[in-house]
Design an enzyme around this catalytic site. Structure first.
Site, PDB file in Angstrom:
ATOM      1  N   ALA A   1      42.449  42.350  25.242  1.00 11.24           N
ATOM      2  CA  ALA A   1      42.005  41.484  23.997  1.00 11.24           C
ATOM      3  C   ALA A   1      40.685  41.433  23.708  1.00 11.24           C
ATOM      4  CB  ALA A   1      42.758  40.286  23.945  1.00 11.24           C
TER       5      ALA A   1
ATOM      6  N   GLU B   1      55.470  41.115  11.544  1.00  8.53           N
ATOM      7  CA  GLU B   1      56.854  41.898  10.927  1.00  8.53           C
ATOM      8  C   GLU B   1      56.389  43.476  10.397  1.00  8.53           C
ATOM      9  OE1 GLU B   1      58.664  40.594   7.246  1.00  8.53           O
ATOM     10  OE2 GLU B   1      56.927  39.017   7.301  1.00  8.53           O
TER      11      GLU B   1
ATOM     12  N   THR C   1      34.716  34.956  38.500  1.00  2.53           N
ATOM     13  CA  THR C   1      34.578  35.140  37.332  1.00  2.53           C
ATOM     14  C   THR C   1      35.206  34.465  36.262  1.00  2.53           C
ATOM     15  OG1 THR C   1      33.187  36.965  38.177  1.00  2.53           O
ATOM     16  CG2 THR C   1      33.469  36.858  35.443  1.00  2.53           C
ATOM     17  N   CYS C   2      36.528  34.827  36.356  1.00  2.00           N
ATOM     18  CA  CYS C   2      37.517  34.754  35.177  1.00  2.00           C
ATOM     19  C   CYS C   2      37.550  33.104  34.864  1.00  2.00           C
ATOM     20  CB  CYS C   2      38.835  35.299  35.641  1.00  2.00           C
ATOM     21  SG  CYS C   2      40.290  34.465  34.529  1.00  2.00           S
TER      22      CYS C   2
ATOM     23  N   GLU D   1      33.873  33.019  50.217  1.00  2.00           N
ATOM     24  CA  GLU D   1      33.490  32.945  48.730  1.00  2.00           C
ATOM     25  C   GLU D   1      32.260  32.256  48.844  1.00  2.00           C
ATOM     26  OE1 GLU D   1      34.554  33.888  45.653  1.00  2.00           O
ATOM     27  OE2 GLU D   1      32.445  32.994  45.362  1.00  2.00           O
TER      28      GLU D   1
ATOM     29  N   GLU E   1      32.409  38.504  21.405  1.00  2.00           N
ATOM     30  CA  GLU E   1      33.117  37.099  21.521  1.00  2.00           C
ATOM     31  C   GLU E   1      31.830  36.191  21.400  1.00  2.00           C
ATOM     32  OE1 GLU E   1      36.914  38.541  24.270  1.00  2.00           O
ATOM     33  OE2 GLU E   1      34.957  37.619  25.114  1.00  2.00           O
TER      34      GLU E   1
ATOM     35  N   HIS F   1      60.846  37.342   9.731  1.00  2.00           N
ATOM     36  CA  HIS F   1      60.056  37.049   8.279  1.00  2.00           C
ATOM     37  C   HIS F   1      60.001  35.686   7.976  1.00  2.00           C
ATOM     38  CE1 HIS F   1      58.700  37.834   4.336  1.00  2.00           C
ATOM     39  NE2 HIS F   1      59.740  36.898   3.857  1.00  2.00           N
TER      40      HIS F   1
ATOM     41  N   TYR G   1      32.676  43.804  24.357  1.00  2.00           N
ATOM     42  CA  TYR G   1      33.548  42.665  24.067  1.00  2.00           C
ATOM     43  C   TYR G   1      32.902  41.186  24.286  1.00  2.00           C
ATOM     44  CZ  TYR G   1      35.176  41.394  28.635  1.00  2.00           C
ATOM     45  OH  TYR G   1      35.496  40.901  30.078  1.00  2.00           O
TER      46      TYR G   1
ATOM     47  N   SER H   1      39.910  36.719  41.268  1.00  5.47           N
ATOM     48  CA  SER H   1      41.188  36.854  40.683  1.00  5.47           C
ATOM     49  C   SER H   1      41.758  37.858  41.837  1.00  5.47           C
ATOM     50  CB  SER H   1      41.286  37.531  39.241  1.00  5.47           C
ATOM     51  OG  SER H   1      40.349  37.125  38.245  1.00  5.47           O
TER      52      SER H   1
ATOM     53  N   ASP I   1      36.938  44.392  39.690  1.00  9.58           N
ATOM     54  CA  ASP I   1      35.612  44.945  39.182  1.00  9.58           C
ATOM     55  C   ASP I   1      34.754  45.690  39.953  1.00  9.58           C
ATOM     56  OD1 ASP I   1      36.788  43.256  36.923  1.00  9.58           O
ATOM     57  OD2 ASP I   1      34.919  42.139  36.613  1.00  9.58           O
TER      58      ASP I   1
ATOM     59  N   LYS J   1      35.420  30.985  28.278  1.00  6.77           N
ATOM     60  CA  LYS J   1      35.057  31.584  27.286  1.00  6.77           C
ATOM     61  C   LYS J   1      36.234  31.356  26.078  1.00  6.77           C
ATOM     62  CE  LYS J   1      37.195  35.359  26.563  1.00  6.77           C
ATOM     63  NZ  LYS J   1      36.948  36.661  26.926  1.00  6.77           N
TER      64      LYS J   1
ATOM     65  N   ALA K   1      29.504  36.792  52.692  1.00  8.27           N
ATOM     66  CA  ALA K   1      29.711  37.727  54.025  1.00  8.27           C
ATOM     67  C   ALA K   1      29.255  38.954  53.653  1.00  8.27           C
ATOM     68  CB  ALA K   1      31.426  38.046  54.079  1.00  8.27           C
TER      69      ALA K   1
ATOM     70  N   CYS L   1      36.833  34.460  31.414  1.00  7.15           N
ATOM     71  CA  CYS L   1      37.946  34.350  30.606  1.00  7.15           C
ATOM     72  C   CYS L   1      38.204  32.864  30.229  1.00  7.15           C
ATOM     73  CB  CYS L   1      39.404  34.930  31.304  1.00  7.15           C
ATOM     74  SG  CYS L   1      39.107  36.298  32.578  1.00  7.15           S
TER      75      CYS L   1
HETATM   76  C1  LIG Z   1      32.165  36.461  29.867  1.00 11.94           C
HETATM   77  C2  LIG Z   1      33.428  37.136  30.370  1.00 11.94           C
HETATM   78  C3  LIG Z   1      34.522  36.972  29.656  1.00 11.94           C
HETATM   79  C4  LIG Z   1      35.684  37.777  30.228  1.00 11.94           C
HETATM   80  N1  LIG Z   1      36.719  37.640  29.463  1.00 11.94           N
HETATM   81  C5  LIG Z   1      38.097  38.351  30.136  1.00 11.94           C
HETATM   82  C6  LIG Z   1      39.259  38.213  29.179  1.00 11.94           C
HETATM   83  O1  LIG Z   1      39.216  37.483  28.376  1.00 11.94           O
HETATM   84  N2  LIG Z   1      40.335  38.792  30.095  1.00 11.94           N
HETATM   85  C7  LIG Z   1      40.268  39.356  31.089  1.00 11.94           C
HETATM   86  O2  LIG Z   1      41.296  39.780  31.479  1.00 11.94           O
HETATM   87  N3  LIG Z   1      39.073  39.537  31.655  1.00 11.94           N
HETATM   88  C8  LIG Z   1      38.110  38.836  31.227  1.00 11.94           C
HETATM   89  N4  LIG Z   1      36.673  38.868  31.672  1.00 11.94           N
HETATM   90  C9  LIG Z   1      36.610  39.874  33.124  1.00 11.94           C
HETATM   91  C10 LIG Z   1      37.322  39.119  34.373  1.00 11.94           C
HETATM   92  O3  LIG Z   1      36.787  37.991  34.662  1.00 11.94           O
HETATM   93  C11 LIG Z   1      37.047  39.854  35.691  1.00 11.94           C
HETATM   94  O4  LIG Z   1      37.843  41.378  35.203  1.00 11.94           O
HETATM   95  C12 LIG Z   1      37.675  39.618  36.805  1.00 11.94           C
HETATM   96  O5  LIG Z   1      37.437  38.186  37.312  1.00 11.94           O
HETATM   97  C13 LIG Z   1      37.582  40.522  38.050  1.00 11.94           C
HETATM   98  O6  LIG Z   1      38.134  39.755  39.182  1.00 11.94           O
HETATM   99  P1  LIG Z   1      37.847  40.261  40.776  1.00 11.94           P
HETATM  100  O7  LIG Z   1      38.663  39.534  41.663  1.00 11.94           O
HETATM  101  O8  LIG Z   1      37.531  41.562  40.611  1.00 11.94           O
HETATM  102  O9  LIG Z   1      36.180  39.642  40.624  1.00 11.94           O
HETATM  103  P2  LIG Z   1      35.587  38.026  40.416  1.00 11.94           P
HETATM  104  O10 LIG Z   1      36.433  37.297  39.892  1.00 11.94           O
HETATM  105  O11 LIG Z   1      34.417  38.229  39.704  1.00 11.94           O
HETATM  106  O12 LIG Z   1      35.518  37.707  42.025  1.00 11.94           O
HETATM  107  C14 LIG Z   1      34.473  37.950  42.808  1.00 11.94           C
HETATM  108  C15 LIG Z   1      34.065  36.673  43.829  1.00 11.94           C
HETATM  109  O13 LIG Z   1      33.554  37.451  44.751  1.00 11.94           O
HETATM  110  C16 LIG Z   1      32.343  36.499  45.169  1.00 11.94           C
HETATM  111  N5  LIG Z   1      31.337  37.124  46.035  1.00 11.94           N
HETATM  112  C17 LIG Z   1      30.532  38.180  45.614  1.00 11.94           C
HETATM  113  N6  LIG Z   1      30.068  38.589  46.723  1.00 11.94           N
HETATM  114  C18 LIG Z   1      30.209  38.040  47.649  1.00 11.94           C
HETATM  115  C19 LIG Z   1      30.129  38.024  49.245  1.00 11.94           C
HETATM  116  N7  LIG Z   1      29.091  38.943  49.715  1.00 11.94           N
HETATM  117  N8  LIG Z   1      30.584  37.044  50.007  1.00 11.94           N
HETATM  118  C20 LIG Z   1      31.401  36.111  49.541  1.00 11.94           C
HETATM  119  N9  LIG Z   1      31.757  35.958  48.012  1.00 11.94           N
HETATM  120  C21 LIG Z   1      31.338  37.068  47.205  1.00 11.94           C
HETATM  121  C22 LIG Z   1      31.919  36.029  43.905  1.00 11.94           C
HETATM  122  O14 LIG Z   1      30.985  34.891  43.890  1.00 11.94           O
HETATM  123  C23 LIG Z   1      33.225  35.819  43.062  1.00 11.94           C
HETATM  124  O15 LIG Z   1      33.601  34.518  43.091  1.00 11.94           O
HETATM  125  C24 LIG Z   1      35.661  38.372  31.407  1.00 11.94           C
HETATM  126  C25 LIG Z   1      34.455  38.448  32.241  1.00 11.94           C
HETATM  127  C26 LIG Z   1      33.260  37.697  31.755  1.00 11.94           C
HETATM  128  C27 LIG Z   1      32.021  37.911  32.514  1.00 11.94           C
END
Ligand SMILES: Cc1cc2nc3c(=O)[nH]c(=O)nc-3n(C[C@H](O)[C@H](O)[C@H](O)COP(=O)(O)OP(=O)(O)OC[C@H]3O[C@@H](n4cnc5c(N)ncnc54)[C@H](O)[C@@H]3O)c2cc1C
Length: 460
Positions: A342, A442, A41-42, A34, A183, A437, A179, A14, A304, A50, A114, A47
């Site tokens: 949420a 409300e 993750t999302c 990547e 969920e 309403h 959460y 993200s 994250d 899920k 990387a 997200c």
């Molecule tokens: C089950 C679950 C449900 C969730 N539900 C929600 C929700 O409902 N709403 C919400 O807002 N958030 C939710 N989240 C959290 C959300 O997914 C994360 O907060 C968000 O994806 C974080 O984005 P990011 O860019 O920090 O990391 P990520 O989206 O995790 O992306 C990191 C990327 O880096 C890549 N990577 C890692 N190390 C390396 C490397 N050395 N070289 C190359 N690539 C690498 C990984 O493969 C990954 O694709 C949920 C998470 C989970 C696990």
């Protein structure tokens, strides 16, 4: 010194995708590595899948509700493989869009892992080559924690595997009270799986408002989830296809699947941060300031991996603020206050601002408005589900500092309420707003009586 890239982004999730697109569109030469699939993750294991699973699991109850409205429905059948197949096709589509968007913005998306060699140099593991960059953005996200001290932990799965179950288990044990655990408890039980949730504390959803926590726990139980509290897993024994988990308090649970959802850790372990001199916090998260700068001036981290507020929109906004500051000449720090969030439990939770306890700690005097009621729709379905609404108000100036909803569409409602809270709305502003309403929402503008705890009420 000439670098291969102006900016190199590690991780196309993200945050990384937003940052790299904006930087590339501003004219920077951007590379993004990547190691898995674009979207992070999302999109791939968070997200999006899920929420599709939440939707899938809700239909069972909806079918029952229909009967209350005169519909006759035959014996419903859920085809797990059909659903999974459709869901994964959608995930593939979304991941493709993420990859295309990065490339269309002019950034180079590299299918590789990387790792740092030094503060300006990264190694691309698959390609076996090194690249250099003027600025480096760490956006590697997080991963599920598995407790090595639990014997037999290799028999358990994480949330990642829940999106690839070939068939539904008959009985699942979910360990955790955050959460993600809550969920999945709702999803599994909604899909007809006998579900047990075991948590090491008293009440699930630590960090949420206490009223929300008890409400969600009661609803889990009412929906048939067995909730075991104050239970720490000790060991898992496999007999045939069955897994028996033994807890320190003497409880034991036998199930076909054991899901550990006890938390997530930042993805920094083998990233080579020490070689680049990047400081980490105790839990391994990259330490950053308000502008997502690490202690090394040209290295940044968002999302994250920094363990600030681990949500997709936050990672996106941190990525955007980074690109604006470093490549668009518009210094921006993302404001982490009043971020709505949420829990897609059943019923779902929507929250913005402070819990009652946080507000009391911060401001001393607070006023509480709260109500619990059966939604109108359920008067005909016979469902006993209750809605909870709570408004936390700072007493000194009547500013609304927290809104907490558990009930149908709570996340949708809270997104709109968050605008008012972010603008600094007062309780009077809520009161001046006319009700819509009949609706659940409300109640937010019709709660007039401050909640007085029974022990403080004057004797009749
Ligand atoms: C089950 C679950 C449900 C969730 N539900 C929600 C929700 O409902 N709403 C919400 O807002 N958030 C939710 N989240 C959290 C959300 O997914 C994360 O907060 C968000 O994806 C974080 O984005 P990011 O860019 O920090 O990391 P990520 O989206 O995790 O992306 C990191 C990327 O880096 C890549 N990577 C890692 N190390 C390396 C490397 N050395 N070289 C190359 N690539 C690498 C990984 O493969 C990954 O694709 C949920 C998470 C989970 C696990």
């Amino acid at each position: 010194m000439a670098f291969d890239y102006d900016l190199f982004v590690i991780g196309a999730g993200s945050g990384g995708v937003r940052a790299s697109r904006l930087a590339a569109m501003a004219g920077a030469k951007v590379g993004v590595a990547e190691e898995d699939r674009a979207g992070g993750t999302c999109v791939i294991r968070g997200c999006i899948p899920k929420k599709y699973m939440v939707y899938a699991s809700e239909f069972g109850r909806s079918l029952k509700h229909m009967e209350g409205y005169g519909w006759k429905v035959g014996e419903p059948v859920y085809d797990h493989n059909l659903f999974m197949d459709r869901m994964h096709r959608e995930i593939d589509r979304l991941s493709g869009i993420y990859a295309r968007n990065v490339r269309n913005a002019g950034a180079e998306l590299i299918d590789d892992r990387a790792e740092f060699i030094d503060a300006h140099t990264l190694q691309l593991k698959k390609a076996g080559k090194t690249i250099t960059a003027g600025k480096i953005l760490i956006s590697t996200g997080g991963k599920p924690v598995m407790p090595k001290e639990v014997k037999g932990i290799e028999h358990a799965i994480t949330s990642d595997a829940m999106f690839h179950l070939k068939e539904l288990p008959k009985h699942i044990l979910i360990i955790g009270g955050g959460y993600i655990a809550v969920e999945f408890a709702g999803i599994m039980s909604g899909l007809g799986v006998t579900t047990c949730l075991a948590y090491r504390k008293d009440v699930v959803l630590r960090g949420f408002d206490d009223d929300v926590r008890t409400h969600v726990q009661e609803e889990l139980k009412r929906k048939g989830v067995k909730v075991i509290t104050n239970a720490e897993p000790e060991r898992i024994e496999k007999t045939g296809d069955r897994l028996t988990t033994y807890f320190t308090n003497g409880e034991k649970v036998t199930a076909d699947k054991v899901l550990f959802a006890i938390g997530r850790e930042p993805n920094t372990a083998t990233l080579g941060l020490d070689k680049a001199g990047v400081e980490r916090k105790k839990n391994g998260a990259v330490a950053v300031d308000d502008y997502s700068r690490t202690n090394v001036p040209h290295i940044f981290a968002i999302g994250d991996v920094t363990d600030r507020l681990n949500l997709t929109p936050v990672a996106i906004r941190e990525g955007q603020a980074f690109a604006q500051t470093e490549f668009m000449n518009r210094p921006t720090a993302f404001d982490h206050a009043d971020v709505p969030h949420a829990v897609f439990a059943q019923p779902p939770v929507g929250v913005v601002g402070l819990t009652e306890a946080e507000a009391r700690k911060q401001f001393g005097m607070v006023d509480i408005y709260k109500t619990k009621f059966r939604p109108m729709k359920d008067m005909l379905t016979g469902d006993e589900e209750r809605v909870l609404m709570k408004i936390v108000v700072r007493a000194e100036d009547e500013r609304v500092v927290g809104v907490h909803i558990v009930g149908p569409d709570a996340p949708e409602i809270i997104q709109a309420v968050a605008i008012a809270v972010k603008m600094g709305a007062s309780k009077d502003d809520f009161d001046r707003t006319c009700a819509l309403h009949p609706s659940i929402a409300e109640e937010l503008v019709t709660m007039r009586e401050k909640f007085i705890p029974p022990e403080l009420k004057p004797m009749p």
